[in-house]
Write a protein that holds these residues in place. Structure first.
Motif, mmCIF file in Angstrom:
data_model
loop_
_atom_site.group_PDB
_atom_site.id
_atom_site.type_symbol
_atom_site.label_atom_id
_atom_site.label_comp_id
_atom_site.label_asym_id
_atom_site.label_seq_id
_atom_site.Cartn_x
_atom_site.Cartn_y
_atom_site.Cartn_z
ATOM 1 N N PHE A 137 -13.138 -0.480 10.275
ATOM 2 C CA PHE A 137 -13.203 0.340 8.863
ATOM 3 C C PHE A 137 -11.645 0.424 8.442
ATOM 4 N N ALA A 138 -10.644 0.685 9.119
ATOM 5 C CA ALA A 138 -9.599 0.460 8.472
ATOM 6 C C ALA A 138 -8.717 -1.057 8.104
ATOM 7 N N THR A 139 -8.666 -1.847 8.960
ATOM 8 C CA THR A 139 -9.257 -3.351 8.268
ATOM 9 C C THR A 139 -9.916 -4.164 6.730
ATOM 10 N N ARG A 140 -11.326 -3.164 6.712
ATOM 11 C CA ARG A 140 -12.291 -3.419 5.672
ATOM 12 C C ARG A 140 -11.162 -2.816 4.504
ATOM 13 N N THR A 141 -11.120 -1.455 5.211
ATOM 14 C CA THR A 141 -10.159 -0.806 3.470
ATOM 15 C C THR A 141 -8.709 -1.294 3.264
ATOM 16 N N ALA A 142 -8.377 -2.033 4.115
ATOM 17 C CA ALA A 142 -6.998 -2.803 3.536
ATOM 18 C C ALA A 142 -7.303 -3.823 2.935
ATOM 19 N N ARG A 143 -7.930 -4.757 3.323
ATOM 20 C CA ARG A 143 -8.676 -6.034 3.395
ATOM 21 C C ARG A 143 -8.828 -5.769 1.136
ATOM 22 N N PHE A 144 -10.580 -4.620 0.997
ATOM 23 C CA PHE A 144 -10.914 -4.269 -0.010
ATOM 24 C C PHE A 144 -9.638 -3.496 -0.836
ATOM 25 N N VAL A 145 -8.792 -3.557 -0.797
ATOM 26 C CA VAL A 145 -8.234 -2.297 -1.301
ATOM 27 C C VAL A 145 -6.479 -3.842 -2.167
ATOM 28 N N LEU A 146 -6.421 -3.983 -1.301
ATOM 29 C CA LEU A 146 -5.813 -5.644 -1.584
ATOM 30 C C LEU A 146 -6.504 -7.026 -3.131
ATOM 31 N N VAL A 147 -7.930 -6.972 -2.165
ATOM 32 C CA VAL A 147 -8.834 -7.620 -3.549
ATOM 33 C C VAL A 147 -9.578 -6.525 -4.308
ATOM 34 N N ILE A 148 -9.367 -5.332 -4.673
ATOM 35 C CA ILE A 148 -9.583 -4.705 -5.584
ATOM 36 C C ILE A 148 -8.769 -4.414 -6.873
ATOM 37 N N TYR A 149 -7.486 -4.406 -6.528
ATOM 38 C CA TYR A 149 -6.181 -4.301 -6.841
ATOM 39 C C TYR A 149 -5.342 -6.147 -7.395
#
Length: 158
Positions: A137-149
């Motif tokens: 959850f922590a690493t996917r959230t970090a990845r997806f925040v980078l991707v979505i922004y």
């Protein structure tokens, strides 16, 4: 229902689906959402991360031998080109919980080695499902925040 709730719910559902069916690309979905959506980008990224985390847990349990779903087991089989590498990772991680945790974190964030393979491996190595879920959850959230922004950041740089 407000659009933000619908967008967040769809991101969660797409996160689950893309975790189970690798042909669905959650990153591409999130880039599109980042380009098209308004101010709920963080909620969408978190929802997709929750969906991805929940969607990877069946692969984890396949590795543990606790789940026997034939079509999912077929998907979880290590591709021949990765089989030798997966065996080396298993050998290195055996009895080394921090190494296993690090491998899950790197794979979940960078998708190298393939996260589906590492999810099965984590179950095989008897990693705690709670540790697996928290790191995922922590690493996917970090990845997806980078991707979505990324689309917004790219426009800002122009």
């Amino acid at each position: 229902m407000p659009p933000s709730v619908v967008e967040t719910a769809l991101a969660f559902l797409f996160g689950v689906a893309s975790a189970v069916v690798p042909v669905l690309n959650v990153e591409l979905y999130l880039v599109g959402m980042g380009a098209l959506s308004g101010g709920v980008l963080l909620a969408i990224a978190v929802a997709a991360a929750i969906g991805q985390t929940l969607g990877k847990i069946p692969y984890f349990y396949i590795g543990r031998g606790a789940l026997n779903v034939p079509w999912l087991k077929r998907r979880a089989q290590t591709p021949p080109r990765w089989a030798e590498r997966a065996e080396r990772w298993r050998a290195k991680a055996e009895g080394r919980p921090l190494w296993t945790l690090g491998l899950v974190a790197v794979s979940s964030f960078a998708s190298v080695p393939p996260f589906m393979v590492v999810s099965v491996l984590a179950g095989t190595l008897r990693m705690s499902v709670w540790s697996f879920s928290a790191v995922t959850f922590a690493t996917r959230t970090a990845r997806f925040v980078l991707v979505i922004y990324a689309p917004e950041a790219a426009l800002w740089l122009l």
